[in-house]
Structures are given as structure tokens and as C-alpha cells.
Design a protein around this motif. Sequence first.
Motif, short mmCIF file in Angstrom:
data_model
loop_
_atom_site.label_atom_id
_atom_site.label_comp_id
_atom_site.label_asym_id
_atom_site.label_seq_id
_atom_site.Cartn_x
_atom_site.Cartn_y
_atom_site.Cartn_z
N UNK A 97 5.85 -16.79 30.18
CA UNK A 97 6.82 -17.27 29.20
C UNK A 97 7.41 -18.61 29.65
N UNK A 98 7.66 -18.72 30.93
CA UNK A 98 8.18 -19.97 31.48
C UNK A 98 7.16 -21.11 31.28
N UNK A 99 5.90 -20.79 31.56
CA UNK A 99 4.84 -21.80 31.39
C UNK A 99 4.71 -22.21 29.93
N UNK A 100 4.83 -21.24 29.01
CA UNK A 100 4.75 -21.55 27.58
C UNK A 100 5.86 -22.52 27.17
N UNK A 101 7.06 -22.34 27.72
CA UNK A 101 8.16 -23.25 27.43
C UNK A 101 7.89 -24.65 27.98
N UNK A 102 7.32 -24.70 29.19
CA UNK A 102 7.05 -25.99 29.83
C UNK A 102 6.02 -26.79 29.03
N UNK A 103 4.90 -26.15 28.68
CA UNK A 103 3.84 -26.90 27.98
C UNK A 103 4.28 -27.24 26.56
N UNK A 104 5.12 -26.40 25.97
CA UNK A 104 5.64 -26.73 24.64
C UNK A 104 6.53 -27.97 24.72
N UNK A 105 7.35 -28.05 25.76
CA UNK A 105 8.22 -29.21 25.94
C UNK A 105 7.43 -30.48 26.23
N UNK A 106 6.34 -30.33 26.99
CA UNK A 106 5.53 -31.50 27.37
C UNK A 106 4.46 -31.84 26.35
N UNK A 107 4.24 -30.93 25.38
CA UNK A 107 3.26 -31.20 24.34
C UNK A 107 1.83 -30.91 24.73
N UNK A 108 1.63 -30.00 25.72
CA UNK A 108 0.28 -29.62 26.14
C UNK A 108 -0.13 -28.32 25.44
N UNK A 109 -1.41 -28.14 25.17
CA UNK A 109 -1.87 -26.83 24.68
C UNK A 109 -1.82 -25.81 25.80
N UNK A 110 -1.42 -24.59 25.47
CA UNK A 110 -1.25 -23.54 26.48
C UNK A 110 -2.55 -23.25 27.21
N UNK A 111 -3.66 -23.18 26.45
CA UNK A 111 -4.91 -22.69 27.04
C UNK A 111 -5.65 -23.72 27.88
N UNK A 112 -5.08 -24.92 28.06
CA UNK A 112 -5.71 -25.88 28.98
C UNK A 112 -5.18 -25.73 30.40
N UNK A 113 -4.09 -24.97 30.55
CA UNK A 113 -3.52 -24.64 31.87
C UNK A 113 -3.32 -25.87 32.73
N UNK A 114 -2.64 -26.85 32.18
CA UNK A 114 -2.31 -28.08 32.90
C UNK A 114 -1.07 -27.84 33.75
N UNK A 115 -1.12 -28.25 35.02
CA UNK A 115 0.00 -28.07 35.93
C UNK A 115 0.48 -29.44 36.40
#
Length: 398
Positions: free
Chosen positions: A131-149
Amino acid sequence: MESIKAFCERKLLGYSVDQYIIMFVVFTIFLPHYFSLAAMVGVAIYLIYTKQLKKIIFNTPRGHWALIFGALSMAVSLYYQNYRGFMQCVGIVFVAIFILYYRNYVDERLFTFIVDTCCLLSLCCFVWGLLEYAQIVDRLGYPFDEFIVEDSPANRINSTFYNANYYGMMIQFLVLMCLYKILHAKTIHRVVFYVVTILCNLFVLYLSGCRAGWLSFLVTIPLIFYINKHKKTSLFLVLMIVLVVVIVLLNPEIFPRFDNILRYFFNRTKIWFTAIKGICETPLFGRGPSAYYMIYESLNGRKAFHSHSVYLDPLLSFGIVGVGMICYFAWPVVKEVYRLYAKKINIELFALIICAILAVLIHGIFDYTVFWIQTGTVFLLILNSASMYKKDTNDVTL
């Protein structure tokens, strides 16, 4: 329903009040850290109220040295006006009291419950991390399933553990606990549960971007099977690890934050050299915890809250005298752990403890993540679990 009721009765009933209190504190470890601290303060108050504090201190070999060490570290911190370090020393005392309390009441059933609870709660942390990761990628504009760190600590998941690298250290302990349970498992469905739990934890370790968190697994995962005489499994795991390492080296883009690892290594070396200068200035007593944060500016060092080394930071913070006191206090614990192997009491537990120590030492080359109330407490719970078999280890030559 009857089977669920029987399971709950078997797992949850029949403990002493003190053991239930220990269970509650373990549960708080998987909440944000101030819950753990509050619970340990509560334990100290309870022990004073019930007049058990003196008993648990003196029932533990050299137990009073933990409090002497805490008092000395407080005094040193105040002398150098290291108020952050003073507060951390207060935390050290509360953790030490809880661990002494744990040593006096731990038995095989309680330890099994603690390990099972940690494995189960790690799945809650896994969900929290997603859930934390979903919030981060949503804020940064990344797709969830690319798993960008990302590199920034603010953009890396930490679940309930304040910092991504603390979470990485915790995951190492949790994976080792799962392996310990697999070695004890007698049914396939239990093996499947712990394997799934390991995979979930490894996935969020990937998302945390904690690179040092993977290093210990190169050694500890094969070793825990090797110590338990599963040599074929150990060899297979070594071969699999070598294969994965080769793939990552050939394709570094598949591993988060691997492409800039050399830059971060050189940043670490700058911090280490600054820490060494600080150790040379106050070699005997250090300056108290968080000493690096006090001295880096005056020594033209790189900004950091600690020296990112389990080998340097204790000397910088506590000096030769403080580290010597830690070693003196820890020696009976070392004898207890050695006795597990020498007397063949519980080889699986011996392997778990040795691998947990190695995880700290290997991860500690690049970071100081064990010095945190959640990671440090779990490590000490594992390390002191050998005390449930014999309080007096005078018959062991080491």
C-alpha cells in the motif's frame, strides 16, 4: 469451528501473565516504533511495581552490567552535550530490561509462538508495504507493475519500520525465522506457508531498495541448511545464488539501485574515514550514540546520522571501554549459544542464531541498522533464546 477453537486453545492458552506481557511487546514491534518503546517502558514500570526488577537483573549472568553500561553511556552523552544520544541511552536501558525479563520467562513454547507471530505479522507488514508503494508510485506518476525504486529514502517503502534499511534488516531476520520453521515443519502445508512468507518478504525487500539487505542471504540461506546437515539443499541454494548473482551482474538494470552502487560505496568510505578520525579523538568512552552526527561537520565529513558501520559506530559511540563492557556482558550468552551445538540440544536454533549474527555482521559492513528499537530487539530475542535450555553454562568450556 471446533478445530479453530482447539487451535486457539493450543496456541494461546496456558501461558503465565509474564509470558503474555512478552507476547504483547513482541506484537508492538511490528507497529511504528513508539508503540514498542511505550510497551517496554510499561514493562519496566510493571517490574518495579511487582518488585521483580531486582530478581530478573540478578538472575541473569552479569545482568547488572547492562544497566551499568546504560548509565555510563548516559553520563558520557551528557558530558558531550549529546542529548540525542542521551535519549537513545534511555531507550537502550528499557530494551535491556525487557531482554532480561524475556530471558527469565522464555521457554520452547513461548519462543515457538514468538517466531510464528513474527512470521505471520511480517505478512501484515508486506501488505502495508505494498500500500505504501502504491502511494509512492501514484505520487511520482509511475505504473505500479514496473516496480521502479527511487534512491530517495522518502520514496522507498519502510512498512512500519521508519526507514527502508531498517526494514531490510528486519526482513533478513524474518526470512531466517521462516527457514528455521521449515526445518521444524512436519507437514507440507506448513512448508508452503513459510515459503510463501519468504517470497512475500523478499518481494518487499526488493521494493525497499535496500541493497545491503541481500548480501547476507548469499551466506546465511545456504548456511542454515548446511549446519542442519541438509548438504544437498545447501549446495543447490549456493548454485542458485551464484546463478542469480551472474544474471544481476550481466543485467544490473533488473536490480533496483544497482547501477549507482559504486558511487554510494565511495560515499560510505568518506563516512567511515570521518568515523575513524572521531574514534581517534575519544577512543576510551566515545561520545554516546549518534556521535557521528555531532562530529561530521567539524571533521569535514559527509552528513549522516551514524557511521554506517556496525564495526565503527559502537567504537565511535561507546569507546573501547563501552564495547568491552558489551563483550563482557555478552560472553555468558555466547556460552549458551555454543552449548546448543556442543551438547546437540537444538541445532536448528543454533543455526538460526549464528545466521542472525552473520546477517548483522554482513549487513553491518555498509550500515548500522541493528541499532534500532525494532531490529535490535528482534535480534536480541533470537540471540538470547538459548537461555531457555540452561541458565547456568559453567559446564561449557569455550
